[in-house]
Write an enzyme that holds these catalytic residues in place. Sequence first.
Site, mmCIF file in Angstrom:
data_model
loop_
_atom_site.group_PDB
_atom_site.id
_atom_site.type_symbol
_atom_site.label_atom_id
_atom_site.label_comp_id
_atom_site.label_asym_id
_atom_site.label_seq_id
_atom_site.Cartn_x
_atom_site.Cartn_y
_atom_site.Cartn_z
ATOM 1 N N ASP A 10 0.660 -1.220 0.008
ATOM 2 C CA ASP A 10 -0.010 0.105 0.046
ATOM 3 C C ASP A 10 0.947 1.111 -0.049
ATOM 4 O OD1 ASP A 10 -1.723 2.080 0.445
ATOM 5 O OD2 ASP A 10 -2.691 1.410 2.503
ATOM 6 N N TYR A 234 1.260 0.156 14.985
ATOM 7 C CA TYR A 234 0.364 -0.042 13.834
ATOM 8 C C TYR A 234 0.715 0.856 12.591
ATOM 9 C CZ TYR A 234 -4.140 -0.586 11.185
ATOM 10 O OH TYR A 234 -5.026 -0.698 10.143
ATOM 11 N N LYS A 237 -2.834 -2.425 7.994
ATOM 12 C CA LYS A 237 -3.000 -4.147 8.053
ATOM 13 C C LYS A 237 -2.106 -4.533 7.074
ATOM 14 C CE LYS A 237 -5.314 -6.677 10.608
ATOM 15 N NZ LYS A 237 -4.911 -6.675 12.024
#
Length: 371
Positions: A10, A234, A237
Site C-alpha cells: 500500500d 500500527y 494492516k
Amino acid sequence: MLTVSAIKADIGSVGGHTCPSSRMIAEANAALRDAVAQGLLVDFAVTSTGDDVCLLMSHRNGSGHPDVHNLAWEAFTRCTGIARDEGLYAAGQDLLKDAPSGNVRGAGPGSAEITFDEEAPERKAEAFLVFTADKCGPGAVNFPLWAVFTSPLYNGGLMLPTMRKGFKFRIIDMEHAHGDRVIDLVSPEEHVDLAILLRDENRFGIQSIHSRLHPEQQVVAVSTDRLHTIAGEYKGKDDPVAIVRTQGIFPAPEEAVSPFVIAPYVAGGARGSHTMPLMPVAINTPVTGPYCLPLVACVAYSVNGDGVLSEGVDVFGNPVWDNVRLKAQQKGEWMRQQGFVGAAMLPMTELEYSAFRKSLDDLEGRFRTLG
Ligand code: MG
Ligand code: MG
C-alpha cells in the site's frame, strides 16, 4: 528454473484507502516494462486490490533475489512519488525503511515467491493462482489453505494418488521480530496440530506448503510479515499476497477456492481493528463499503516454459461469486450490529492503533482500589 514473485504494498490511495490511482498503476507498469527490456524480468502483471498494488513478476533469478526485490522497491518508490504529487492518502505507507537490504521482507511490502523446475515431468503445464487480500492480515488465509490442503470435505482431490501422501506446511510465528521462527508440520498426520496453531490467525501464519510426493515442489507461498512486528506500532494492516500452484499433483483451482465460499470472519476491516467477513471480489476492486469488509481477489495464470505469463482470468470476478458477496455483506452487517462489543472488535492486544492503547492507558490511570 523459473520464479514467480508477487510483491504487494500500500503506497497511497485515492480519497482514503480505496485504491491506487491510474497514474500509479501506469508508473508501476513502466518500471516493470523497463526491467523486462533490461533482461531482469521475463514478464509481469500489475494489479490492485483495495489500496494495494501487486507486482507479479516472472524471472530466472530465484526467490529472494536482491535485484528483483530492489526493482519492486524502486517501482513502489516511483509510485509513492506520484501518490505524493497527487496528494493521495498514506503515500508510501508500507515503505517502512529508507531502503531495503536487498529484500523487501521486513521493510514493509509483502512478498510471496515460488521457484520451480519448469521442465519437471510431473508438471507438464504450469498453472497458478495469485490471491491478493486487503484490510486483513496474513492469517486470513490460514483457514482456506488448511481446508484445501488437509480436508477432503473441501478438496476431494486429496484422495487421489497424487495428493494422498499429503503436504508439508511451514508455519511462522509472526509475532517474532528478529529472524524467522518456524515449525514444519505435515498433513494428513498432523492436521490437528496445524489447527492448534492456525486458529490463532494473528500470531501464526502459513509461510509455505510443499508436496510430500515431490518434496522439491513448492505449491504455496504466503507473505507473512506483520507491519507492527517490524515497526513496533500500527502501520496499516498487513494485507497478504499468496501464490498457489494448481492442477496435476496440486489442488485444482476450483478446489483451491472452495473454502472462500464461507466468507470466513477474519481480523481486519476498518482501522484493522474488527472481526469482519472476507469477501471475494473482482481484481482491481476499490474498498468503498461500510467498515471496510476485508477483500480477497484471485487471478488465475498460466506461465510457459520461457516464463511468459498468460493473460489473467479473474476468478472471483465471475457472477458465481455474487451470492458469496451478498453473504459476506450480510455477515458483516450482523457483526456490525453489536458495534464494539466482544467479538465485533479484536482483542486489546491486537488493537494496533496506538491511539486505542493510549485511550486505555488514560483510563487505567484513573482506577483505584477500594477498601
Ligand atoms: Mg491501506
Ligand atoms: Mg491495503
